[in-house]
Design a protein around this motif. Structure first.
Motif, PDB file in Angstrom:
ATOM      1  N   VAL A 118     -14.017  -0.161   2.790  1.00  0.00           N
ATOM      2  CA  VAL A 118     -13.333  -1.322   3.040  1.00  0.00           C
ATOM      3  C   VAL A 118     -14.500  -2.357   3.435  1.00  0.00           C
TER       4      VAL A 118
ATOM      5  N   PHE B 130      -8.858   1.414   0.578  1.00  0.00           N
ATOM      6  CA  PHE B 130      -8.663   2.260   1.636  1.00  0.00           C
ATOM      7  C   PHE B 130      -7.647   3.541   1.399  1.00  0.00           C
ATOM      8  N   ALA B 131      -6.449   3.216   0.696  1.00  0.00           N
ATOM      9  CA  ALA B 131      -5.572   4.361   0.458  1.00  0.00           C
ATOM     10  C   ALA B 131      -6.184   5.378  -0.521  1.00  0.00           C
TER      11      ALA B 131
ATOM     12  N   ASP C  58      -9.641  -4.822  -4.439  1.00  0.00           N
ATOM     13  CA  ASP C  58      -8.057  -4.701  -3.480  1.00  0.00           C
ATOM     14  C   ASP C  58      -8.371  -3.601  -2.337  1.00  0.00           C
ATOM     15  N   GLU C  59      -8.685  -4.663  -1.339  1.00  0.00           N
ATOM     16  CA  GLU C  59      -8.767  -3.595  -0.054  1.00  0.00           C
ATOM     17  C   GLU C  59      -7.882  -2.468   0.263  1.00  0.00           C
ATOM     18  N   ASP C  60      -6.699  -2.728   0.095  1.00  0.00           N
ATOM     19  CA  ASP C  60      -5.479  -1.764   0.263  1.00  0.00           C
ATOM     20  C   ASP C  60      -5.715  -0.758  -0.537  1.00  0.00           C
TER      21      ASP C  60
ATOM     22  N   MET D 116       0.772  -1.154  -0.096  1.00  0.00           N
ATOM     23  CA  MET D 116       0.103   0.182   0.178  1.00  0.00           C
ATOM     24  C   MET D 116       0.932   1.319   0.003  1.00  0.00           C
TER      25      MET D 116
ATOM     26  N   GLU E 244     -13.425  -0.475  -7.747  1.00  0.00           N
ATOM     27  CA  GLU E 244     -13.023   0.009  -6.304  1.00  0.00           C
ATOM     28  C   GLU E 244     -13.442   1.653  -6.630  1.00  0.00           C
TER      29      GLU E 244
END
Length: 183
Positions: free
Chosen positions: A36, A53-54, A48-50, A1, A135
């Motif tokens: 998330v 979040f970012a 893609d959870e990372d 990340m 996303e």
């Protein structure tokens, strides 16, 4: 990340405008957590959870250059431009942030078409600015549940839907579709 906090610190240094920095951080964390949570609840989306979040932490980075005194923004640009400005800022910081920049540019309303930008004479580049990746869609959807003026609460679906009325029926239809997909 990626190190989203380093990027935020670059554009929002401590002591410069701490009220705006706080608004950005609280709002972005709320959006990031909901986004998330949606990803976790829907593994079939293969998010893609990372990245989610970012990217959610950076989606509003452009507000610092906009004029919106009610949320401590003392720049010169029209607030509607904060997404495209944020995209430019991220690309200035690093060309490797292209995918994050797309989230910034494409999160206004439920996304804007070139036709809508032209017909409404919006102060934006006349191009398609609709979220495309899953996303981008999840972040855009989650963003509609949080304002920058009432940081302590999450909107209901009905309140979020009402806030999108100014973007027209197409935007409402997109939001309803996302709600069915992500709830």
């Amino acid at each position: 990340m990626i190190d989203y906090q380093k990027i935020i610190d670059h554009y929002y240094p401590l002591g410069d405008n701490d009220a705006l920095r706080n608004i950005l951080l609280v709002h972005s964390r709320s959006v990031a957590q909901l986004a998330v949570d949606i990803c976790k609840a829907h593994p079939e989306l293969h998010c893609d959870e990372d990245f989610v979040f970012a990217a959610a932490m950076l989606h509003d980075i452009g507000i610092v250059r906009c004029d919106a005194a009610g949320i401590h923004c003392y720049g010169t640009e029209h607030y509607l431009r904060h997404g495209v400005i944020g995209a430019q800022m991220l690309l200035e910081y690093s060309q490797e942030l292209h995918d994050y920049a797309r989230v910034c540019a494409r999160h206004t309303g439920t996304g804007l078409t070139a036709k809508a930008i032209r017909e409404q004479r919006l102060p934006l580049p006349e191009q398609d600015l609709r979220p495309e990746t899953i996303e981008e869609q999840v972040i855009c959807y989650a963003d509609k549940f949080f304002s920058k003026t009432k940081l302590d609460r999450q909107k209901t679906f009905e309140q979020a839907l009402h806030s999108l009325e100014r973007f027209g029926q197409d935007g409402l239809q997109v939001f309803r579709h996302w709600h069915e997909q992500f709830k």
